[in-house]
Design an enzyme around this catalytic site. Sequence first.
Site, short mmCIF file in Angstrom:
data_model
loop_
_atom_site.label_atom_id
_atom_site.label_comp_id
_atom_site.label_asym_id
_atom_site.label_seq_id
_atom_site.Cartn_x
_atom_site.Cartn_y
_atom_site.Cartn_z
N ARG A 146 40.69 35.51 61.63
CA ARG A 146 41.22 35.14 60.32
C ARG A 146 40.48 33.94 59.78
O ARG A 146 40.36 32.92 60.45
CB ARG A 146 42.72 34.82 60.44
CG ARG A 146 43.33 34.06 59.27
CD ARG A 146 43.98 34.99 58.26
NE ARG A 146 44.52 34.24 57.14
CZ ARG A 146 45.81 34.14 56.86
NH1 ARG A 146 46.69 34.72 57.64
NH2 ARG A 146 46.22 33.48 55.80
N ARG B 34 43.11 39.93 54.20
CA ARG B 34 43.13 39.20 55.47
C ARG B 34 43.13 40.14 56.67
O ARG B 34 43.71 41.23 56.62
CB ARG B 34 44.33 38.25 55.52
CG ARG B 34 45.63 38.95 55.26
CD ARG B 34 46.63 38.17 54.43
NE ARG B 34 46.19 37.48 53.26
CZ ARG B 34 46.65 36.27 52.91
NH1 ARG B 34 47.53 35.65 53.64
NH2 ARG B 34 46.22 35.70 51.81
N ASP C 171 47.81 38.46 59.39
CA ASP C 171 48.78 37.49 58.90
C ASP C 171 49.98 37.57 59.82
O ASP C 171 50.54 38.67 60.00
CB ASP C 171 49.21 37.94 57.50
CG ASP C 171 49.51 36.80 56.58
OD1 ASP C 171 49.41 35.65 57.00
OD2 ASP C 171 49.86 37.09 55.42
N1 ROI Z 1 50.65 42.42 50.21
C1 ROI Z 1 51.15 43.31 51.07
N2 ROI Z 1 51.45 44.53 50.64
N3 ROI Z 1 51.35 43.02 52.39
C2 ROI Z 1 51.07 41.79 52.87
O1 ROI Z 1 51.27 41.54 54.08
C3 ROI Z 1 50.57 40.81 52.00
N4 ROI Z 1 50.27 39.57 52.43
C4 ROI Z 1 49.84 38.64 51.62
C5 ROI Z 1 49.60 38.89 50.15
C6 ROI Z 1 48.17 38.58 49.85
C7 ROI Z 1 50.53 37.99 49.35
N5 ROI Z 1 49.87 40.26 49.78
C8 ROI Z 1 50.37 41.16 50.65
O2 ROI Z 1 49.63 37.43 52.10
#
Ligand code: ROI
Length: 164
Positions: free
Chosen positions: A86, A96, A99
Amino acid sequence: MTQPVTAYIGLGSNLSDPQQQLEQACQALAAMPHSKLVGRSPLYRSKPMGPLAQPDYLNGVAVVNTTLAPHTLLDALQDIEASQGRVRSTERWGPRTLDLDLLLYGTQVICDERLTVPHPGLGQRNFVLYPLNEVTDDDMVIPGLGPLASLLLKCPSNGLELVA
Ligand code: ROI
């Protein structure tokens, strides 16, 4: 010995083989010290929240019983993110590889410069609420936000797809 706390970890990836990223992340969660991985939801494919010009995400939720303090757990999650490549980009809400969000830490409410628990956005994000619902009791109440069932009623599943 302190009593273990049940922590819920949001999993997300949309780069470099997301399914493999989340599998590897769960193995790393299972290997954290003073912690036991006790559950994981099925994975969901979701449309990106934020800039749309990025791949769809895979999302899920893992459940960990842990005696790690919340900030120590956060350190461990960030170490796992870093070890899976990451890179924190300057682009807000960009794609990413991995997360790991500390969604809930028992019933605690935490708000400081590093950590906000329950995780901000938890109450509105279908890609968090639907998998969370698969790994909790029907009567779960989110501190400060109310029953999970009520949050789900207000949160359309909008293109969220269960991954076989
Ligand atoms: N959008 C989705 N669908 N799933 C995520 O885990 C996710 N994580 C993020 C952002 C970029 C806000 N958008 C996301 O951090």
